[in-house]
Design an enzyme around this catalytic site. Structure first.
Site, PDB file in Angstrom:
ATOM      1  N   ASN A   7       6.922  -2.280  -2.652  1.00 44.18           N
ATOM      2  CA  ASN A   7       5.250  -1.962  -3.003  1.00 44.18           C
ATOM      3  C   ASN A   7       5.182  -2.748  -4.293  1.00 44.18           C
ATOM      4  O   ASN A   7       5.666  -2.155  -5.358  1.00 44.18           O
ATOM      5  CB  ASN A   7       5.318  -0.270  -3.081  1.00 44.18           C
ATOM      6  N   ARG A  91       3.976  -3.079   1.457  1.00 44.90           N
ATOM      7  CA  ARG A  91       2.739  -2.349   1.508  1.00 44.90           C
ATOM      8  C   ARG A  91       1.721  -3.482   0.962  1.00 44.90           C
ATOM      9  O   ARG A  91       1.954  -4.030  -0.102  1.00 44.90           O
ATOM     10  CB  ARG A  91       2.778  -1.128   0.139  1.00 44.90           C
ATOM     11  N   HIS A 180      -5.411   4.621   0.983  1.00 52.38           N
ATOM     12  CA  HIS A 180      -4.470   5.506   1.164  1.00 52.38           C
ATOM     13  C   HIS A 180      -4.344   5.891   2.541  1.00 52.38           C
ATOM     14  O   HIS A 180      -3.512   6.878   2.740  1.00 52.38           O
ATOM     15  CB  HIS A 180      -4.917   6.977   0.522  1.00 52.38           C
ATOM     16  N   ARG A 241     -11.840   7.757 -12.257  1.00 54.59           N
ATOM     17  CA  ARG A 241     -12.944   7.113 -11.227  1.00 54.59           C
ATOM     18  C   ARG A 241     -13.852   8.029 -11.232  1.00 54.59           C
ATOM     19  O   ARG A 241     -13.617   9.068 -11.024  1.00 54.59           O
ATOM     20  CB  ARG A 241     -12.259   6.466 -10.161  1.00 54.59           C
ATOM     21  N   GLU A 384       4.920   7.601   1.627  1.00 52.01           N
ATOM     22  CA  GLU A 384       4.620   6.301   2.320  1.00 52.01           C
ATOM     23  C   GLU A 384       5.524   5.409   2.686  1.00 52.01           C
ATOM     24  O   GLU A 384       5.357   4.815   3.518  1.00 52.01           O
ATOM     25  CB  GLU A 384       3.179   5.765   1.282  1.00 52.01           C
TER      26      GLU A 384
END
Ligand code: ADP
Length: 401
Positions: A7, A91, A180, A241, A384
């Site tokens: 990743n 990823r 996600h 955010r 993940e």
């Protein structure tokens, strides 16, 4: 088969080696400050202490070379040589509309991902650098791309089309993509396992609540809606955010504060969310401490965050005409007992009843709803990397057929 999962970020890189015979994690690590002073690799062979090696690395290729050295190290390594690694799973954040599932990486795939750089300018370039470095250092090992957007490609047009002139979708690919995806896919599959049900029979709402946060509606194993949009800025209130806001606010603030476009974007991405409301922190542990000490803006930030999660849960129950399970995952979802309590409070009429004692669980799989709750509330730590390794194995197995 042993699989390396990569990743790759702009200055950091996370990796894991898994033995897919039993899905056992063998080693994991983190490279930080690639191309900067003080670059360092921290490697951990499972069952042994972490080793830290501060060494200069100017590029992602050097970083990946250090990862490969760590993996074959006689003491801390987990393979004798790289030929034991059957495949690498990468990823990749954005695959646009091109891929609805993971794929074997070839030149066409690279080109398609390069075309998506405009859509994810911060993420796709380092992802591509990681792939290029691995291809150079391991030319005979198959590489698989696993995309954050892929799982959401099943959304119907009414979920992903924005009500702006349609030509912007056609010309500029402006639509909702969602992110996600690997996490939402993993936890929805785990939820079905935990419930001992077939995923095809279930309606699941997955709440990935970390620093970045999103909710997905998953009907019969297929994503039909998700809260993030064209970028990860849309949807829930997050650590920094803003989530959903009236788009007119952007022009209004720019005029009032004399901000140029880049600054406005940065404010919405890095200075908003619960940090922006509270002025305290983006970390929910700090927020809750401040809230307990009576900080009213920290209290408000927590309430606004929870309100938005409840808002999406309600919307997705309507979209799916019901729900069988609500899953909480990621940093906040897995650990924040108080937040889960606020989110699930007073939803009894919808058949959602949290067990306040079972909810005291952190960071491990557990059903935390009451026995008389029609809807199961399930805590599932996301994984993940395992999902990436599973997809990678699946694709590489297909090659050998
Ligand atoms: P990301 O991968 O998006 O950076 P994570 O899933 O690791 O995010 O989640 C990080 C967030 O999880 C932290 O910002 C923090 O707010 C929250 N978190 C972690 N542990 C706890 C805890 N014990 N209680 C409340 N929040 C927590």
């Amino acid at each position: 088969m042993k699989i390396l999962v990569i990743n790759c970020g702009s200055s950091s890189l996370k990796y894991q080696v898994l033995d897919m015979n039993g899905e056992i994690l063998l080693a994991k690590g983190l490279v930080e400050r690639i191309g900067m002073d003080g670059s360092v690799i921290t490697h951990e062979k499972i069952g042994m202490d972490k080793v830290r090696n501060e060494t200069p690395m100017e590029s992602h290729k050097e970083a990946i070379q250090l990862v490969l050295d760590a993996i074959i190290d006689p003491e801390h390594g987990v393979v004798k040589d790289m030929s034991e690694i059957g495949a690498v799973g990468h990823r990749v954040v954005h695959a646009g509309e091109k891929y609805a599932s993971s794929v074997l990486i070839d030149d066409d795939v690279i080109q398609a991902l390069e075309e998506c750089v405009e859509l994810a300018p911060l993420h796709n370039p380092p992802n591509l650098l990681g792939i290029a470095a691995c291809q150079e250092l391991m030319p005979n090992t198959p590489m698989v791309g696993v995309f954050d957007t892929a799982f959401h490609q099943t959304m119907p047009p009414e979920s992903y089309i924005y009500a702006i002139p349609y030509e912007y979708y056609q010309k500029h690919k402006i639509r909702r993509y969602g992110f996600h995806g690997t996490s939402h896919k993993y936890v929805s599959q785990r939820a079905a396992d935990i419930m001992n049900c077939n995923l095809d029979d279930l309606k699941i709402i997955t709440c990935h609540l970390g620093n970045g946060a999103s909710v997905s509606a998953i009907k019969r194993g297929v994503c039909i809606d998700t809260s993030m949009g064209f970028t990860p800025l849309e949807g829930l209130v997050m650590g920094t955010r803003c989530g959903d806001i009236d788009p007119a606010i952007v022009t209004y603030i720019r005029e009032k504060e004399h901000l140029d476009q880049g600054v406005a974007n940065e404010i919405l991405n890095t200075k908003s969310g619960v940090l922006g409301i509270s002025g305290v922190s983006s970390d929910f542990r700090d927020l809750e401490e401040a809230a307990e000490e009576g900080n009213e803006r920290a209290q408000l930030a927590i309430k606004v965050f929870a309100h938005k999660v409840r808002f999406y849960i309600g919307a997705y129950i309507a979209e799916m005409n019901g729900v069988d399970a609500i899953v909480f995952t990621a940093g906040v979802g897995e650990n924040d007992i108080a937040m889960r309590d606020i989110i699930c409070n007073d939803l009894g009429n919808l058949g959602i009843k949290l067990d306040l004692v079972k909810n005291k669980t952190r960071g491990k799989e557990a059903i935390i709803s009451r026995d008389d709750s029609r809807v199961k509330i399930i805590l599932i730590p996301t994984d993940e990397e395992l999902m990436i390794a599973r997809d990678t194995l699946e694709i590489v197995k297909g090659l050998n057929k």
